[in-house]
Scaffold this active site. Sequence first.
Site, PDB file in Angstrom:
ATOM      1  N   SER A  13       0.839  -1.183   0.000  1.00 59.51           N
ATOM      2  CA  SER A  13       0.000   0.000   0.000  1.00 59.51           C
ATOM      3  C   SER A  13       0.888   1.252   0.000  1.00 59.51           C
ATOM      4  O   SER A  13       1.662   1.438  -0.925  1.00 59.51           O
ATOM      5  CB  SER A  13      -0.958  -0.036   1.189  1.00 59.51           C
ATOM      6  OG  SER A  13      -1.982   0.908   1.032  1.00 59.51           O
TER       7      SER A  13
ATOM      8  N   ASP B 140      -9.833  -3.831  -5.380  1.00 60.12           N
ATOM      9  CA  ASP B 140      -9.204  -2.950  -4.398  1.00 60.12           C
ATOM     10  C   ASP B 140      -9.813  -1.557  -4.483  1.00 60.12           C
ATOM     11  O   ASP B 140      -9.740  -0.895  -5.527  1.00 60.12           O
ATOM     12  CB  ASP B 140      -7.690  -2.889  -4.654  1.00 60.12           C
ATOM     13  CG  ASP B 140      -6.930  -2.280  -3.492  1.00 60.12           C
ATOM     14  OD1 ASP B 140      -7.523  -1.520  -2.713  1.00 60.12           O
ATOM     15  OD2 ASP B 140      -5.727  -2.572  -3.366  1.00 60.12           O
TER      16      ASP B 140
ATOM     17  N   HIS C 227      -8.139  -4.889  -1.269  1.00 59.22           N
ATOM     18  CA  HIS C 227      -6.867  -4.395  -0.754  1.00 59.22           C
ATOM     19  C   HIS C 227      -6.202  -5.365   0.217  1.00 59.22           C
ATOM     20  O   HIS C 227      -4.984  -5.486   0.244  1.00 59.22           O
ATOM     21  CB  HIS C 227      -7.106  -3.053  -0.062  1.00 59.22           C
ATOM     22  CG  HIS C 227      -5.876  -2.242   0.171  1.00 59.22           C
ATOM     23  ND1 HIS C 227      -5.124  -1.711  -0.854  1.00 59.22           N
ATOM     24  CD2 HIS C 227      -5.255  -1.853   1.311  1.00 59.22           C
ATOM     25  CE1 HIS C 227      -4.115  -1.033  -0.357  1.00 59.22           C
ATOM     26  NE2 HIS C 227      -4.161  -1.110   0.959  1.00 59.22           N
TER      27      HIS C 227
END
Length: 698
Positions: free
Chosen positions: A549, A634, A670
Amino acid sequence: MFRQALLFLSLVFTQVQAAEVSAPIAEKIPTKLTKHKDTRIDNYFWMKDKKNPKVIEHLKAENAYTDSVMKDSKDLQEKLYNEMRSRIKEDDQSVPYVERNYLYLTRNFQGKEYPVYYRQKNVPGAKEEQLLDVNEMAKGLDFIHVSFPDFYNDEKTYAYAVDTKGDRVFTIYFKDAETGKTLPQQIEGVTGNFVWAETGKVLFYTKHDPITLRSDKVYRYELEANKSTLVYTEKDEKFEASIGKSLSRDYVYIYNGSTLSSEVMLLSSRDPFGKFKLFSPRKKDQLYSVMDGKDRFYILTNWKAKNFRLMETSQKETAQKNWKDVIAHRPDVFIEEASVFKNYIILSERSNGLTQLNVIKRGENKGTYINFPDPAYSVYSAMNAEYDSNVFRYGFISMNRPASFYDFNCETKESKLLKEKEVPKYDSSQYVSERIFATAKDGVKIPISLVYKKGFKKDGTNPLLVYGYGSYGMSSDPYFSPARVSLLDRGFVYAIIHIRGGAEMGRAWYEDGKFLKKKNTFTDFVAGTEYLVNEKYGNPKKVFANGGSAGGLLMGAVMNLRPDLYTGIVAEVPFVDVVTTMLDSSLPLTTGEYEEWGNPNDKKYYDYMKSYSPYDNVKAVDYPNLFVTTGLNDSQVSFWEPTKWVSKIRDMRTDKSKILMMKIEMDVGHGGKSGRFEYLRDEALQYAFYLNLAGVKQ
């Protein structure tokens, strides 16, 4: 040494050559992106449209190529998977915790991916009741996330939230615990954040904007009438609204927060149809949270206190001018959290990069600190659901010790071990945890947490894997990973570099790694890696890095800064197209992120972002071996960012013999796969990537 380098390069080249499927080459369709009279050419902008069949075909081709590149490691992957799974106690249960008149716990069963939720009356010999079996709920699904059941005060009716795509869009369901029947009412398209009022079978929940997914609305839901009423809308696009409940159960609160400021609105939980009252209005660069102490409110705030202080005020006079110090600001101690009980206050404080728990008797300003045994560890509040309790439950974990749970008796000052998580086939005495400091280019000392197998020698021969995050003031605390043991047993040293942008060393540590100081995050990571190599913790030819991320942004930035420093990098769901994303206010998270990265509609932030954005700074150099992951669903880092990035690197890099591959999960978001075991397949694939490059074949 020269022969060893040749052998290593030969191993990498052989693996890429062995791929039976060609690397997918994305079509270039130039798109001009102009801002502040500056034009960027994005050849892969077209990949944003996941409804375009060509995009899906490309993603499938990337997956096929990754499978082909890694096909010779299938046996190793299977071996790693079996090792990792063997360290999970499959029949296990959580430590029960008390809420009202019941004990609550979760159980896991042999071969089952998901937990089963239970409760029983808090009396000897009470019969256990099964609430939810997530394994049954998961049948036919590729992904599921279920919140812990939350009971109304009748202790009969409960609610829970379910996400089946990984996109953070939930549905709230209701059940009757006595009959076991699911009620017909449900609330779709919500955030999963909800709390019960104490009367009227009323539930408060939050909903997000359908485009940006910013949580901006609070609703009151009447279960028996099956009716939702909007009670609050957060109009500032930098703020998100969340809902909570005081430990005393006396108040429901709306928390409106951004990175830099916040405000709280309160409502008596016994008056759910009343009006939320503003505690104190939001102010620029001021954060605060509120805890109910029955006769007063306690406030944790950075008002005139960079590292936060604890204050109090009467229940009737909540304006900031009435707040008084309980624990004054200390420049060397960062107060992260506060828990207020009937007789005690527990502060989670961070000093010199480590968390401490400060137990303070109400009415006294001097506390007692709980002692911990390791040089690098994490400690945190566990399930504490009863305001009247004099016992505080906490969890402890370190790099070489699995999680343990304790009850601390605030009166006797003694900790009682309730459970140490059992890890089969693991002996913590055979692994060593260490904490050291590197020096950044500006002289700042950077903490590093390390773990390795006993018998390790600092001779510069071992493979080294370094991890970093460094954003949002989120500290990357030391933790134990049963999967990681498979690397340690094969000679790897594992390090977490606590770079600026996190809050390990206090609020200033965060502020020195954001906005126009963001590059400190990247140079700190490079400095930490160089220090570890120079101190012979790792072989300079076998240095690996991992981040996800915002940590994936870190990976992309350090690749551009020092492509020569790392042998291989794994970038998970990486945020790499910073400028384009931050200029698109329709994307999830963008507007709220202005207070983290800056707003690129302001030219100074645009120029600074462009100078480090990984996608905008790909160039014709010899990049490290690279493995990238993403998820089609995501909602936090869109799949097209890493997809475009990989395509651009594949086109521009100078050494085509190195591994460059990407895996796309077509049904998740995610957080990757759900379940206890399935994610281990991905871990095994990543570990095989590291091990092959390190020349470790078994």
